[in-house]
Design a protein around this motif. Sequence first.
Motif: not given
Length: 175
Positions: A152-158
């Motif tokens: 879920n933390a990786d979603l901020s990379r979008l």
Amino acid sequence: MAMAEDTYEVIAGLDRVDVAVAVVGGDDAAVAELSALTWPGTPTYAVDPDRPVLHAVELAGPAAAVVTVSYDVPDLPGLLIGKLFRALSHADIAVTPAEDGSLAAVGVKLPVADWISELGPTCDTPLTLLEARKPRRHAVATGPGWHRLRSNADLSRLDPGLEGWDATRSLLRHA
């Protein structure tokens, strides 16, 4: 599924690239589910989870090179995939490294070099292992890095400003 659909759409939009979808360790139901997301006539098949890249290469049929892209890079620009194909003119393997040390995409020149067959790289193979095993200086070509969406933390990379990743964007909007 949304990320896989978006990743497929990026690849399907590339010129002079024949696309197939490989489901790692998938059964008939998983293959059919992903097949429903592709254009008619797109080959979709299950590949061995222990050697997914090399199994996909085998199933691809005659080609000069094959690039496999992880499903969890829905916003990967097609330009980065094109760079892998170009790098395979002189390298045995070309990769787009991910920020977590894994690989967002792996390209292999055909015929597959012996050292790559022995190693059996996957998208989870660390770039450091490829570098340690390469038999000559330019055997591994490394393209620009990218990110994978693994938590879920990786979603901020979008990046909302990037085109594409419509299915993932829609799913997130409704979550």
